[in-house]
Structure formats: C-alpha cells, structure tokens
Design a protein around this motif. Structure first.
Motif, PDB file in Angstrom:
ATOM      1  N   ILE A 123      32.402  24.734  74.151  1.00 19.30           N
ATOM      2  CA  ILE A 123      31.491  26.089  74.033  1.00 19.30           C
ATOM      3  C   ILE A 123      30.616  25.932  73.168  1.00 19.30           C
ATOM      4  O   ILE A 123      31.006  25.870  71.975  1.00 19.30           O
ATOM      5  CB  ILE A 123      32.278  27.357  74.006  1.00 19.30           C
ATOM      6  CG1 ILE A 123      33.349  27.737  75.163  1.00 19.30           C
ATOM      7  CG2 ILE A 123      31.238  28.871  73.990  1.00 19.30           C
ATOM      8  CD1 ILE A 123      34.345  28.775  74.713  1.00 19.30           C
TER       9      ILE A 123
ATOM     10  N   GLN B 264      28.157  25.272  78.288  1.00 19.12           N
ATOM     11  CA  GLN B 264      29.435  25.045  78.319  1.00 19.12           C
ATOM     12  C   GLN B 264      29.849  24.064  79.334  1.00 19.12           C
ATOM     13  O   GLN B 264      29.194  23.789  79.838  1.00 19.12           O
ATOM     14  CB  GLN B 264      30.010  26.479  78.942  1.00 19.12           C
ATOM     15  CG  GLN B 264      30.063  27.773  77.732  1.00 19.12           C
ATOM     16  CD  GLN B 264      30.752  29.030  78.602  1.00 19.12           C
ATOM     17  OE1 GLN B 264      31.837  28.802  79.365  1.00 19.12           O
ATOM     18  NE2 GLN B 264      30.522  30.377  77.986  1.00 19.12           N
TER      19      GLN B 264
ATOM     20  N   ASN C  58      24.988  29.350  79.589  1.00 12.48           N
ATOM     21  CA  ASN C  58      25.909  30.156  79.875  1.00 12.48           C
ATOM     22  C   ASN C  58      25.596  30.741  81.453  1.00 12.48           C
ATOM     23  O   ASN C  58      26.100  31.848  81.583  1.00 12.48           O
ATOM     24  CB  ASN C  58      26.241  31.239  78.864  1.00 12.48           C
ATOM     25  CG  ASN C  58      27.388  31.803  79.069  1.00 12.48           C
ATOM     26  OD1 ASN C  58      28.517  31.218  79.783  1.00 12.48           O
ATOM     27  ND2 ASN C  58      27.799  32.934  78.488  1.00 12.48           N
TER      28      ASN C  58
END
Length: 239
Positions: free
Chosen positions: A160, A168, A192
């Motif tokens: 992350i 991610q 994301n």
C-alpha cells in the motif's frame, strides 16, 4: 518484508561457605554436634542447580540486551535516510552491517510459522530503487508512508502506497522453505480506484532474515534489503 516489482513502484534474529573449624560457644558440652550430612548433600545438589541457573541467565539477559541495543542503533542510523533515498554507499554499508548483526541473533528460526508475521508493516528502509525511485524528482516519488500487510494463514500479501499515488498491489506467497517465499502478484490498483490484473511479470523471491513482534528484516533475490516495523498486528487483507 517488502517486495519489489519491475512493473510498479510498490515495496514488494552457588557457593557453599566454609570456615575454619572451631568450638561453638553456645554448646557447653565438649562433644561436638553431629553433622547433618543429608542436609549438606541436598545443599550441594541445590547449589549445583543454582550454578547452572547463574550461568544461564546472564547469557540470556546479555543476548536480550544485545538485541535491544542493536535495534536502537538500527533505528537511529536509518532515521535520517528518508527510507534509504538519502543513503550514501557508506550509509548503506553501515545499515547492512547492523542488520547482519541482528540476523545472527534472530530467535525466530521459522518466520513463516510465526504469528509475529501477521498484520500491517511500515517500510522504514530499503535499497530497492524500484521502490525509492531516486531517479525521479522528489515530488514524483512515493512521499507518504508505504505499508505491507501479510496474512500467513491465507499466504497473501498487500502493498500500500499513500501520498501522492495511493497505489496498491496484492500477491500470493508460495513458501519455498520456512524462511523464504516466492512472490506472485495478481492485482494492482491505481490510485486506489482502478484495478488491473497482473500481466504475470511481477514475480520474485524474498527471505525473512530477522523477525520479532515489532521489527522485520528481509532480503530479496536481487540483493535488496528491506527493514519494516509493525504498526497494526490485527490488520487483515481484504478478500
């Protein structure tokens, strides 16, 4: 354990006193008191156990002090290095030397069987250029914190990035032995939001060389060093 990947910028160790014989003034009789040999035998046996304990505990405590002092030295050394982006070759050598000392006193011999591995870890330092991106201007590098989560029971990993990209990646972990895994990325998520299936090129191997409840040191198959600290042992990777 941070894992590097060529297609993304994610981060993928009693003595017994003896005295001269003399008459005890509290005995009026000239006959000396009878010696309780059973008591002395037991005392001698107990003293042997005590000697063993005395010889064990200083070594145990000394090793614990060594680990604590090495961890403190490691944290102080990497603190000004911007996760390794500001590290000189001399800095890299110094960090590697401290890491190797910790690896020699690693008590968790089979990290893939340890619950210490579960949770979310923050990347503190790495030598991986695919993560640091030092060839880019600083404002185009990952400037926020970088995390990696691992769930041993499902053999899943999640990397992350925070500010400014919020990328991610998720990966399957394939154990090669009790310390080393093959890493196979399956999905990436850009900002994301946008999921992208891995083209299959995101692969590597990683060995966990030191592990305790708050520190993890790993080495990749390309020779890169990764140092992470535990931030959330309860974190689970979403299915």
């Amino acid at each position: 354990m941070a894992i590097s990947n060529p297609t993304a910028t994610l981060p993928f160790k009693c003595m017994i006193d003896s005295y001269p014989s003399k008459q005890n003034p509290f005995f009026s009789s000239s006959t000396p008191p009878k010696l309780n040999t059973n008591h002395l035998i037991l005392q001698e046996a107990d003293s042997g156990k005590w000697r063993n304990m005395v010889s064990f505990f200083p070594g145990f405590l000394s090793k614990g002090r060594d680990v604590d002092s090495l961890k403190l030295e490691l944290y102080e050394t990497i603190a000004p290095l911007d996760r390794g982006a500001e590290a000189t070759p001399e800095d890299q050598q110094r960090v590697d030397q401290i890491a190797r000392k910790l690896e020699t006193v690693n008590l968790v011999k089979e990290p893939l069987k340890s619950n210490f591995l579960n949770g979310k870890w923050e990347l503190l330092y790495t030598t991986s250029q695919s993560i640091l991106q030092t060839q880019r201007p600083k404002f185009l590098r990952p400037n926020g914190k970088i995390y990696q989560a691992i769930n041993v029971d499902t053999l899943r990993a999640q990397n992350i990035e925070t500010w400014p990209f919020y990328n991610q990646a998720t990966a399957n972990l394939v154990p090669l032995n009790s310390r080393k895994v093959a890493v196979k990325f399956d999905f990436f998520k850009i900002a994301n939001l946008i999921p992208i299936k891995s083209p299959g090129s995101g692969r590597g191997q990683l060995e966990i060389t030191y592990l305790d409840e708050d520190l993890r040191i790993s080495r990749g198959n390309r020779g890169n060093l990764f140092i992470l600290k535990m931030v959330d042992p309860s974190y689970r990777i979403p299915l």
